[in-house]
Enzyme design. Structure first.
Site, PDB file in Angstrom:
ATOM      1  N   LYS A 260      15.744  34.374  56.201  1.00 48.57           N
ATOM      2  CA  LYS A 260      15.173  33.065  55.573  1.00 48.57           C
ATOM      3  C   LYS A 260      15.911  31.986  55.497  1.00 48.57           C
ATOM      4  O   LYS A 260      15.741  30.845  56.027  1.00 48.57           O
ATOM      5  CB  LYS A 260      14.293  33.392  54.206  1.00 48.57           C
ATOM      6  CG  LYS A 260      13.101  34.481  54.680  1.00 48.57           C
ATOM      7  CD  LYS A 260      12.196  33.945  55.705  1.00 48.57           C
ATOM      8  CE  LYS A 260      11.061  35.081  55.467  1.00 48.57           C
ATOM      9  NZ  LYS A 260       9.985  34.620  56.550  1.00 48.57           N
ATOM     10  N   TYR A 261      17.181  32.248  55.232  1.00 46.51           N
ATOM     11  CA  TYR A 261      18.181  31.118  54.862  1.00 46.51           C
ATOM     12  C   TYR A 261      18.514  30.190  56.182  1.00 46.51           C
ATOM     13  O   TYR A 261      18.612  29.405  56.475  1.00 46.51           O
ATOM     14  CB  TYR A 261      19.415  31.495  54.403  1.00 46.51           C
ATOM     15  CG  TYR A 261      20.442  30.566  54.302  1.00 46.51           C
ATOM     16  CD1 TYR A 261      20.397  29.808  53.195  1.00 46.51           C
ATOM     17  CD2 TYR A 261      21.341  30.428  55.254  1.00 46.51           C
ATOM     18  CE1 TYR A 261      21.285  28.697  52.937  1.00 46.51           C
ATOM     19  CE2 TYR A 261      22.522  29.306  54.963  1.00 46.51           C
ATOM     20  CZ  TYR A 261      22.399  28.631  53.703  1.00 46.51           C
ATOM     21  OH  TYR A 261      23.324  27.456  53.836  1.00 46.51           O
ATOM     22  N   HIS A 262      18.592  31.419  57.336  1.00 49.16           N
ATOM     23  CA  HIS A 262      18.823  30.686  58.667  1.00 49.16           C
ATOM     24  C   HIS A 262      17.632  30.299  59.355  1.00 49.16           C
ATOM     25  O   HIS A 262      17.885  29.794  60.690  1.00 49.16           O
ATOM     26  CB  HIS A 262      19.708  31.710  59.283  1.00 49.16           C
ATOM     27  CG  HIS A 262      20.902  31.852  58.844  1.00 49.16           C
ATOM     28  ND1 HIS A 262      22.263  31.118  59.102  1.00 49.16           N
ATOM     29  CD2 HIS A 262      21.591  33.003  58.346  1.00 49.16           C
ATOM     30  CE1 HIS A 262      23.091  31.810  58.708  1.00 49.16           C
ATOM     31  NE2 HIS A 262      22.948  32.673  57.850  1.00 49.16           N
TER      32      HIS A 262
ATOM     33  N   ARG B  33      22.585  24.891  52.562  1.00 49.39           N
ATOM     34  CA  ARG B  33      21.239  24.220  52.458  1.00 49.39           C
ATOM     35  C   ARG B  33      20.691  24.328  51.143  1.00 49.39           C
ATOM     36  O   ARG B  33      19.534  23.702  51.030  1.00 49.39           O
ATOM     37  CB  ARG B  33      20.446  25.321  53.356  1.00 49.39           C
ATOM     38  CG  ARG B  33      20.358  25.204  54.850  1.00 49.39           C
ATOM     39  CD  ARG B  33      19.381  26.190  55.430  1.00 49.39           C
ATOM     40  NE  ARG B  33      17.954  25.654  55.363  1.00 49.39           N
ATOM     41  CZ  ARG B  33      17.046  26.048  55.751  1.00 49.39           C
ATOM     42  NH1 ARG B  33      16.924  27.393  55.920  1.00 49.39           N
ATOM     43  NH2 ARG B  33      15.757  25.503  55.298  1.00 49.39           N
TER      44      ARG B  33
END
Length: 409
Positions: A313-315, A346
């Site tokens: 999800k971070y990427h 982020r």
């Protein structure tokens, strides 16, 4: 302390001090200074806390409840790296719990000389303090060294042979200052194979995890983490003694063989401690149903200890940044908290879990300006300046915060 003695230790290096302690066989003890030790909490405590066993060993004459607040005097404590002398330091047993229906039952070294003393400087909160005692001409004296950098902490811990964590004590005689309850019941669960093939740190943690299940402590996960770490360390010490002492008893044929074994012991200790906090946090997150990944790669091949809800999800550029979090995990955050600033670009507000018992107001201001939010075991909040405690999350508060975020559609 004689003039000749002062001159001998005036401005000596840390390595020279450690050599002198070793050569003379002086008693020493190491700890990390808490917020209560340095006085940043504004509480009624005064001076540096040490456990009862330390006082019974070195100041047995005052370990009594027949006299109110009995004390002994350390004539001088000299700090070579600061060229500072504390005169007439008091070893005092605050015992009004027994003498006048009060509440205090603790042992401290006080009267260091005020805020200028190295152990009372707020910026030294969380710092590693090595203290040694010795007798000269029928008087008791001391030498002290508060590490001023990470490299000095490394030198002291390498000399000791193990890391010194917040709330723990290490001394010359290897006294077990642990508050662990009935460790024998846990020892009885050790597989017999562990006594011939030393287990991994994860194996040791898994046994502790089974012995102290989350289901029995879900209402107090902050205490659960601390209890598990204490049992984990006690179990490791038991296994280390059982595994290593027979080797020592058999002796060594060469110096190289001895050095190899010593390095093996040190590396095993470092390997365990390096992952212990991560194992403990991961277990609680999993039990609580918190979504996370550990050691996922972010920008410039950085690896935050924990990403929420996942590295995937971070990427994902379409996943809202408002639902992302990261958590660094450091037993001590003094001078180390800046390491997490570049670990996940982020995520604007970065969380940092630490076992450190207090941080100076100046460092807290710097963390806040850098958008770092501390997470600590609930009981450690009282070790921080009172005006900052509402800004610091307990582990339970952080877990509940993450659970709310991951349920938002």
């Amino acid at each position: 302390m004689s003039v000749e003695f002062e001159r001998k230790f005036e401005r000596i290096s840390l390595e020279e001090l450690l050599d002198s302690i070793s050569e003379n066989g002086w008693y020493w003890i190491a700890k990390r200074l808490s917020g209560n030790d340095t006085g940043i909490t504004g509480g009624h405590q005064a001076g540096v806390y040490y456990p009862k066993a330390f006082f019974e060993k070195n100041f047995s004459e005052i370990c009594t409840t027949k006299i109110k607040n009995p004390y002994s005097i350390i004539r001088t404590v000299y700090f070579p790296n600061d060229d500072y002398k504390s005169q007439s330091v008091r070893a005092i047993y605050y015992n009004n719990k027994f003498t006048e229906n009060g509440t205090r039952n603790e042992y401290r070294l006080t009267s260091w000389g005020g805020a200028s003393a190295p152990v009372q400087q707020h910026e030294n909160t969380g710092g590693l303090f090595l203290f040694t005692l010795f007798h000269e001409s029928n008087n008791l004296y001391g030498l002290g060294w508060v590490a001023s950098s990470q490299s000095e902490e490394d030198i002291i811990e390498d000399w000791i042979g193990t890391e010194v964590f917040p709330g723990e004590f290490r001394d010359r005689d290897n006294i077990n200052y642990s508050q662990t309850g009935n460790i024998q019941r846990l020892i009885e669960r050790i597989p017999s194979s562990w006594y011939s093939d030393f287990p991994s740190g994860y194996d040791i943690f898994s046994l502790v995890e089974e012995y102290l299940p989350w289901e029995n402590s879900r209402n107090n996960i902050d205490k659960l983490l601390l209890d598990r770490r204490e049992y984990e360390f006690s179990l490791f010490r038991h296994l280390e003694s059982a595994f290593v002492l027979p080797i020592i008893d058999n002796g060594f044929k060469t110096i190289d063989e001895f050095i190899w074994q010593a390095n093996s012991i040190t590396n095993r200790r470092k390997s365990r401690t390096g992952k212990s906090l991560e194992h403990n946090l991961s277990s609680i997150f999993e039990s609580e149903g918190v979504l996370f990944d550990s050691q996922s790669i972010t920008e410039n091949r950085k690896k935050p200890d924990f990403l929420f809800p996942s590295g995937e999800k971070y990427h994902d550029p379409n996943f809202s940044e408002d639902k992302l979090n990261m958590l660094g995990a450091k037993t001590c955050c003094k001078d180390r908290w800046r390491q997490i600033l570049s670990e996940a670009n982020r995520i604007k507000v970065k969380h940092l879990f630490t076992l450190q018992e207090g941080t100076s107001t100046q460092q807290l201001k710097e963390m806040s300006a850098s958008k770092v939010k501390l997470v600590v075991p609930k009981q450690n909040k009282k070790c921080f300046p009172i005006e900052w405690r509402n800004e610091i999350l307990s582990l339970r508060e952080f877990v509940d915060y993450r659970k709310r975020i991951q349920t938002v559609q």
